[in-house]
Design an enzyme around this catalytic site. Structure first.
Site, short mmCIF file in Angstrom:
data_model
loop_
_atom_site.label_atom_id
_atom_site.label_comp_id
_atom_site.label_asym_id
_atom_site.label_seq_id
_atom_site.Cartn_x
_atom_site.Cartn_y
_atom_site.Cartn_z
N GLY A 1 -59.22 53.68 -67.49
CA GLY A 1 -59.34 53.86 -66.03
C GLY A 1 -60.00 52.46 -65.36
O GLY A 1 -60.21 51.53 -66.04
N SER B 1 -54.55 57.26 -58.69
CA SER B 1 -54.48 58.11 -57.48
C SER B 1 -55.22 58.37 -56.30
O SER B 1 -55.11 58.79 -55.47
CB SER B 1 -54.39 59.75 -58.20
OG SER B 1 -55.56 60.13 -58.50
N PHE C 1 -65.52 56.05 -42.98
CA PHE C 1 -65.54 57.29 -43.95
C PHE C 1 -66.29 58.29 -43.41
O PHE C 1 -67.35 57.94 -42.96
CB PHE C 1 -65.30 56.64 -45.36
CG PHE C 1 -63.90 56.97 -46.29
CD1 PHE C 1 -62.81 56.45 -45.40
CD2 PHE C 1 -63.92 57.74 -47.42
CE1 PHE C 1 -61.68 56.63 -46.42
CE2 PHE C 1 -62.78 57.99 -47.91
CZ PHE C 1 -61.55 57.15 -47.24
N GLN D 1 -67.61 68.89 -56.04
CA GLN D 1 -67.17 68.47 -54.67
C GLN D 1 -65.78 68.93 -54.52
O GLN D 1 -65.06 69.01 -55.22
CB GLN D 1 -67.37 66.89 -54.56
CG GLN D 1 -66.82 66.47 -53.09
CD GLN D 1 -66.91 64.86 -52.71
OE1 GLN D 1 -66.36 64.20 -53.09
NE2 GLN D 1 -68.05 64.65 -52.07
N HIS E 1 -62.90 68.79 -51.80
CA HIS E 1 -62.39 67.69 -50.64
C HIS E 1 -61.91 68.84 -49.79
O HIS E 1 -60.96 69.61 -50.11
CB HIS E 1 -61.33 66.78 -51.29
CG HIS E 1 -61.00 65.72 -50.27
ND1 HIS E 1 -60.40 65.86 -49.29
CD2 HIS E 1 -61.30 64.47 -50.42
CE1 HIS E 1 -60.08 64.78 -48.73
NE2 HIS E 1 -60.71 63.78 -49.28
N LEU F 1 -53.95 65.62 -53.19
CA LEU F 1 -54.98 65.26 -52.16
C LEU F 1 -54.57 64.64 -50.88
O LEU F 1 -53.46 63.69 -50.80
CB LEU F 1 -55.98 64.00 -52.53
CG LEU F 1 -56.83 63.39 -51.70
CD1 LEU F 1 -57.93 64.20 -51.43
CD2 LEU F 1 -57.48 62.09 -52.43
N GLU G 1 -58.81 61.29 -47.00
CA GLU G 1 -59.89 61.17 -46.05
C GLU G 1 -59.32 60.03 -44.89
O GLU G 1 -59.82 60.11 -43.63
CB GLU G 1 -61.24 60.86 -46.44
CG GLU G 1 -62.42 61.27 -45.39
CD GLU G 1 -63.66 61.21 -46.13
OE1 GLU G 1 -64.65 60.69 -45.79
OE2 GLU G 1 -63.78 62.13 -47.13
N ARG H 1 -68.14 65.77 -46.96
CA ARG H 1 -67.10 66.87 -47.44
C ARG H 1 -67.59 68.04 -47.71
O ARG H 1 -66.85 69.11 -47.66
CB ARG H 1 -66.49 66.14 -48.49
CG ARG H 1 -65.70 64.80 -48.40
CD ARG H 1 -65.26 64.05 -49.75
NE ARG H 1 -64.54 62.90 -49.37
CZ ARG H 1 -64.05 62.12 -50.34
NH1 ARG H 1 -64.30 62.34 -51.69
NH2 ARG H 1 -63.50 61.20 -50.04
N HIS I 1 -62.54 68.21 -56.07
CA HIS I 1 -62.22 66.88 -56.34
C HIS I 1 -62.82 65.79 -57.04
O HIS I 1 -62.40 64.95 -57.73
CB HIS I 1 -62.18 66.18 -54.73
CG HIS I 1 -61.81 64.98 -54.64
ND1 HIS I 1 -60.31 64.44 -54.69
CD2 HIS I 1 -62.42 63.77 -54.20
CE1 HIS I 1 -60.42 63.23 -54.67
NE2 HIS I 1 -61.63 62.84 -54.01
N ARG J 1 -71.35 63.37 -53.12
CA ARG J 1 -70.70 62.23 -52.93
C ARG J 1 -70.01 61.64 -51.56
O ARG J 1 -69.55 62.40 -51.13
CB ARG J 1 -69.79 61.75 -53.90
CG ARG J 1 -69.27 60.38 -53.98
CD ARG J 1 -68.06 60.15 -55.08
NE ARG J 1 -67.07 60.91 -54.90
CZ ARG J 1 -65.86 60.69 -54.41
NH1 ARG J 1 -65.90 59.39 -53.52
NH2 ARG J 1 -64.78 61.37 -54.36
#
Length: 580
Positions: A14, A48, A117, A231, A233, A243, A246, A286, A354, A389
């Site tokens: 990734g 994603s 954000f 976390q 979301h 998802l 945001e 979040r 998330h 986060r």
């Protein structure tokens, strides 16, 4: 058994893994590097990510402001030396990605566009519409193809780290197409395998997110850090868990309860104003937005659906032109997976697991406590995320610490001799284990899906948005029983070619280990901080718990929890506030 060797072996294809590989190839061309991934790199979960990646670029912003937002957002549990390095190197990494071809969205005058954000006091989130991770991963993958020195082993599943004299010297893997066992020796190994959201039943994470690297490191003796911080979301689609980025809220979306009321104005989101500013309340952090959902649920102000309670995300007032221009993927997802058009319809959403703030303990260069073993990305805990986060920091983290880990591993490899030949004996032992425990075994009575579902329900009920000692203690006992049941799992597929049942069993074994670490770490942290909310210990306790939890695997296989002080440089702990 097939055997291979290289100087630096990167597990995971990734964003973090590819950035690490490029860093090695660019800066140390004489060092050979191999990337091994259980999926084709372009199917890695980075693809994603939707909303954006944070880095200072605009006037009115500063590195200190980005650092403070990150530190405050973490509820002061991040290491501030790591955060300072992160914000300092982030802009150059983002510009480098543009030079490699990442199509960042632009302002009319041609400058890179940024959007607000959650938890960020200024606009600093770069984006490529709402397919940011997709374009970033494409860019990194295409760039990696330029380097002939980067070799790849795609669709190979790692089952064990090869250790000798306390040093990591390679891995054992299954080639999925043939079932052949591969032993890959290396002078240094970098784990970039992502998170472990599939431990929970309702998550934005793909089925490949099983915590492979975390569990491999844990079993080899490396500690896991801050694993209690999970976390949620606040906006996932019911049933699928997909998802809704945001970015939908940063562009002006509203969260509404069953009465059509913007309920977030009733909750303390950490804004310094006496009354939250209506235009920005949806961009609270979040963890607090997810907690507010639970409170609305308790007040019976959510809506009931076949897949649980939900609220509405309303973007209709943005208009079709803005939706298609700024968040087109949100519209595509809603049309395909929810049968609704956000231009005309409100979107049902609920909190969904998330991201893991915790992971393999590393220093700011990605080095773990074990020589030769490095980690980066969501698999690692460096720690810049602490207890919560901030959205859009994670994609940039892949770049900054992927590059750092790759360079550090290359330096380590260039200074070490060849791996010990004795580690190949471990590979043969691992092949026998896989055959005897799974492929040749016919006496088991348990099914993988049954044990997995029980694990997911146990963790969701005990270590969700709110926790308490009683539920966590019960979960510890249940998970230990599930470990015993797992030993009696039986596979119906005993073939070697693309045996997905075997990989599912191995992934479940990783998740069970990590579920025990999450629950054990949550039980020991007797305070509320960020995403870890203890109803029996509702206050933050800096005197006792301004520290990272460090989970070591005991001789009995159970996690042993110790604590490591948080690194404070310039920002002493204070009240966690947000606002514009």
């Amino acid at each position: 058994m097939d055997t291979f060797s290289c100087d630096v072996l990167i597990v995971g294809g990734g964003g973090a893994g590819l950035r690490a590989a490029i860093a090695v190839a660019e800066t140390y061309p004489s060092v050979s590097v191999t990337v091994i991934s259980k999926v084709y790199p372009m199917r890695s979960h980075t693809v994603s990510a939707e909303g954006g990646a944070a880095a200072v670029i605009k006037s009115g912003d500063s590195l200190d402001a980005h650092a403070y937002d990150t530190i405050s957002g973490s509820d002061w549990l991040c290491d501030q030396d790591a955060v300072e390095a992160f914000v300092r190197e982030a802009p150059a990494e983002m510009l480098q990605l543009e030079h490699w071809g990442c199509p960042w969205s632009r302002e009319p005058d041609g400058h890179v566009a940024v959007r607000p954000f959650g938890g960020m006091k200024v606009e600093r989130t770069w984006f490529a519409a709402d397919k940011t991770g997709f374009h970033m991963l494409h860019t990194l993958f295409q760039t990696s193809l330029k380097y002939e020195g980067i070799r790849r082993h795609d669709e190979c599943f790692v089952t064990k780290l090869l250790m000798d004299d306390g040093r990591c010297q390679g891995v054992v893997a299954i080639e999925l197409a043939t079932g052949k066992i591969q032993a890959i020796t290396a002078k240094a190994v970098v784990l970039c395998t992502g998170g472990c959201g599939k431990i929970f039943p309702f998550t934005t994470n793909a089925n490949i997110k099983n915590g492979d690297g975390m569990a491999l490191a844990y079993r080899a003796g490396a500690p896991l850090k801050d694993m209690e911080f999970v976390q949620y979301h606040p906006t996932g689609l019911p049933f699928t868990g997909i998802l809704i980025t945001e970015a939908a809220r940063s562009e002006g979306g509203w969260l509404l309860n069953k009465d059509g009321y913007r309920y977030l104005q009733d909750y303390d989101l950490g804004t310094p104003e006496p009354t939250p500013v209506l235009r920005s309340m949806e961009l609270g952090p979040r963890d607090r937005l997810s907690q507010a959902f639970v409170k609305e649920q308790e007040k019976e102000r959510t809506m009931k659906g076949p897949y649980g309670d939900y609220v509405h995300l309303d973007v209709r007032h943005l208009g079709e032109r803005k939706i298609d221009g700024k968040i087109p993927f949100v519209r595509e997802l809603c049309l395909k997976y929810a049968g609704l058009d956000p231009v005309k319809d409100m979107i049902p959403v609920r909190p969904v697991v998330h991201y893991m703030m915790g992971g393999i303990h590393t220093d700011i260069h990605g080095a773990t406590a074990m020589p030769g073993l490095y980690a980066a990305g969501e698999a690692a805990c460096v720690s810049i995320n602490g207890a919560n986060r901030l959205g859009s920091n994670s994609l940039t983290e892949l770049l900054v610490f992927g590059a750092r880990a790759g360079k550090a591993a290359a330096v380590f490899a260039s200074e070490r001799g060849e791996p010990s030949p004795s580690v190949l004996a471990q590979a043969h032992d691992e092949q026998r284990r896989l055959e005897e425990q799974f492929l040749f075994k016919t006496s088991g009575k348990e099914r993988i899906a049954t044990v997995r579902q029980a694990m997911q329900e146990t963790v969701e009920q005990s270590a969700g948005i709110y926790r308490d000692a009683s539920a966590l203690q019960q979960a510890e006992a249940k998970l230990q029983r599930l470990q015993e049941r797992f030993r009696d799992v039986n596979l119906e597929d005993h073939s070697y070619t693309f045996n997905t049942e075997l990989t599912a069993a191995l992934e479940l074994s990783y998740m069970l280990d990590l579920a025990q670490v999450i629950v054990g770490s949550a039980l020991q942290r007797r305070e509320s901080r960020g995403s870890h909310q203890r109803t029996d210990h509702p206050e933050r306790n800096d005197g006792r718990f301004l520290a990272h939890s460090m989970a070591h695997r005991g001789e009995d296989g159970l996690p042993q929890i110790e604590y490591l002080p948080v690194t404070i440089t310039r920002w002493p702990p204070g009240e966690r506030v947000y606002g514009r």
